[in-house]
Design an enzyme around this catalytic site. Structure first.
Site, PDB file in Angstrom:
ATOM      1  N   ASP A 423       0.857  -1.183   0.000  1.00 48.25           N
ATOM      2  CA  ASP A 423       0.000   0.000   0.000  1.00 48.25           C
ATOM      3  C   ASP A 423       0.897   1.239   0.000  1.00 48.25           C
ATOM      4  O   ASP A 423       1.592   1.505   0.981  1.00 48.25           O
ATOM      5  CB  ASP A 423      -0.890  -0.028   1.248  1.00 48.25           C
ATOM      6  CG  ASP A 423      -1.910   1.102   1.275  1.00 48.25           C
ATOM      7  OD1 ASP A 423      -1.706   2.115   0.580  1.00 48.25           O
ATOM      8  OD2 ASP A 423      -2.900   0.975   2.028  1.00 48.25           O
ATOM      9  N   HIS A 424       0.854   1.998  -1.106  1.00 45.21           N
ATOM     10  CA  HIS A 424       1.772   3.125  -1.242  1.00 45.21           C
ATOM     11  C   HIS A 424       1.438   4.285  -0.302  1.00 45.21           C
ATOM     12  O   HIS A 424       2.228   5.226  -0.158  1.00 45.21           O
ATOM     13  CB  HIS A 424       1.779   3.623  -2.689  1.00 45.21           C
ATOM     14  CG  HIS A 424       3.128   4.048  -3.161  1.00 45.21           C
ATOM     15  ND1 HIS A 424       4.043   4.669  -2.342  1.00 45.21           N
ATOM     16  CD2 HIS A 424       3.743   3.948  -4.363  1.00 45.21           C
ATOM     17  CE1 HIS A 424       5.147   4.947  -3.019  1.00 45.21           C
ATOM     18  NE2 HIS A 424       4.986   4.505  -4.253  1.00 45.21           N
ATOM     19  N   ARG A 425       0.268   4.250   0.346  1.00 43.98           N
ATOM     20  CA  ARG A 425      -0.018   5.246   1.376  1.00 43.98           C
ATOM     21  C   ARG A 425       0.837   5.002   2.614  1.00 43.98           C
ATOM     22  O   ARG A 425       1.188   5.942   3.345  1.00 43.98           O
ATOM     23  CB  ARG A 425      -1.496   5.195   1.785  1.00 43.98           C
ATOM     24  CG  ARG A 425      -2.497   5.511   0.694  1.00 43.98           C
ATOM     25  CD  ARG A 425      -3.907   5.265   1.188  1.00 43.98           C
ATOM     26  NE  ARG A 425      -4.100   3.892   1.651  1.00 43.98           N
ATOM     27  CZ  ARG A 425      -5.207   3.438   2.239  1.00 43.98           C
ATOM     28  NH1 ARG A 425      -6.226   4.271   2.460  1.00 43.98           N
ATOM     29  NH2 ARG A 425      -5.308   2.190   2.622  1.00 43.98           N
TER      30      ARG A 425
END
Length: 453
Positions: A423-425
């Protein structure tokens, strides 16, 4: 005085709001005992057997097999005779009126417990003894010896008196349902007139050959439609939610794991692992756990309500498993504390239970990071979708002998592809890359993995 108690579908835990009725184990007119299994339902997490919170005579069934029932909706009506609810059964289903109290000297009866959620059931009374069912559906109510005034008028007679079912073991019945096969259409050869797994396999093979012949003759063949229910529907919903909520990034790395495979051979011959099925997946799991120590962001979660990143200091490792019911992800609790042997044993036990359909719901929740092994299917790599609420999922591909540069020469080496979705968040590209590279390094040099364990 005759009193009819209504048992509502109880809260099955883990935030589940409904369940699919797989099968009834009782019929209208049957006499049931306290805690006797009356039905099997399937939730998003597992198959669960429901015990009766009352003793008495079944008056009405409020759902048909295959229906989805909401938590709190009426499930079954039982005439208790004197209106006495057994134990805390009424509270368990939110539909009983008894307070579970007993008078002085009265024998205390155990409370109804969902299979998989509490104390073990008495195997001696797990199934109801059904009365012979009359040919005339109208005769079912009279067989129960229950006054018509005590039977809810709103109950559909077709629901209250389900037809006889073809005999089959639960795994066979579940496979037939997942395959879209009506067991009534399968030729049964079992000793008791039941449909066996071989019978079902032959039926599926014959159907496939029939469709193939139709296609060769220029026809389009028959369409097969399978209702999307239970675990498969909820898995699909979760994957769609994950794909459109978490911004996925997937990275790949090819790794020469020849040293790890050699180490596994040595460990398998060791007395400490004599009774353990040691696989590359266990070693990969250990490498992931060690790599998390220096890359904790991969073991975190996004709290949208609080707008916070929650980094977990514990690791509940999910192991994706393909089962006849669909994809399941049983969880190894506190995996960061486990030895290599412990991991191997847990992986074997959890995946076996998942395939057998015996995994309790509590083992299917609370994961913080997941591993999926597509190598067992001969697949080299993939782009796995995150489990909702997790930051990363590691995918292990097939281990193959490939030409590889080694010590300045080309040699055949044991090579696999690892792919990591995150998850790039929660995880920057650098963090994800370092994490994947660390796992690759540990598998290339397993002695360092053992030294750091």
């Amino acid at each position: 005085m005759s009193v009819v108690e209504t048992f509502n579908l109880p809260d099955l835990g883990e935030g589940l709001t409904d369940a699919e009725l797989v099968r009834w184990e009782v019929a209208v007119g049957d006499t049931v005992d306290l805690n006797q299994v009356i039905a099997e339902v399937e939730t998003a997490k597992a198959a669960v057997e429901l015990p009766s919170p009352f003793a008495g005579t079944v008056v009405a069934l409020h759902a048909a097999e295959g229906d989805t029932v909401e938590v709190g909706d009426p499930f079954i009506d039982i005439d208790t005779g004197d209106g006495g609810a057994a134990g805390d059964g009424g509270a368990a289903g939110d539909g009983g009126t008894g307070d579970g109290g007993t008078g002085d000297g009265a024998e205390e009866k155990p409370a109804a417990v969902l299979v998989g959620y509490g104390v073990a059931q008495d195997s001696g009374s797990r199934r109801a003894r059904r009365r012979p069912r009359p040919a005339d559906p109208a005769a079912v109510d009279s067989a129960a010896d229950v006054p018509a005034a005590d039977i809810p008028a709103a109950v559909d007679p077709a629901v209250a008196a389900p037809p006889e079912r073809t005999l089959a073991a639960p795994p066979v019945r579940r496979l037939a349902r997942d395959s879209g096969v009506d067991l009534d259409e399968v030729t049964a050869t079992g000793a008791h007139g039941d449909v066996t797994r071989d019978d079902l396999d032959r039926h599926l093979s014959d159907a496939s050959q029939t469709a193939a012949r139709a296609a060769e003759a220029g026809g389009t063949g028959d369409e097969e439609r399978t209702p999307i229910r239970g675990l498969r529907r909820r898995t699909a919903d979760a994957m769609v939610r994950s794909a459109f909520t978490a911004p996925h990034v997937t990275e790949f790395v090819d790794v020469d794991i020849t040293p790890s495979m050699e180490l596994l051979d040595e460990l398998t011959a060791h007395a400490r692992f004599a009774d353990v099925r040691l696989t590359p997946l266990a070693l990969v799991a250990k490498a992931l756990l060690v790599a998390l120590r220096t890359n904790p962001s991969l073991n975190s979660a996004w709290d949208d309500d609080a707008q916070e990143i929650v980094t977990k200091r514990y690791v509940n490792l999910g192991i994706a498993a393909a089962t006849p019911r669909g994809l399941m992800v049983p969880v190894i609790r506190d995996a960061h504390r486990a030895s290599l042997r412990d991991l191997a044993v847990s992986i074997a036990d959890l995946t076996a239970a998942a395939r057998d359909g015996t995994t309790p719901p509590s083992d299917l929740v609370g994961g913080t990071i997941t591993i999926t092994n597509i190598g067992v299917f001969g697949i080299d790599s993939g782009t796995p979708i995150l489990n909702p609420g997790e930051a990363a999922i590691l995918c292990l591909g097939a281990v193959r002998r490939r030409p590889w540069e080694w010590q300045g020469e080309i040699a055949l080496r044991e090579v696999t592809t690892l792919s990591l979705s995150f998850d790039h968040r929660l995880v920057d590209g650098e963090q994800g890359s370092r994490f994947l590279a660390t796992i690759a390094e540990l598998l290339s040099d397993p002695l360092s993995l053992i030294a750091l364990s």
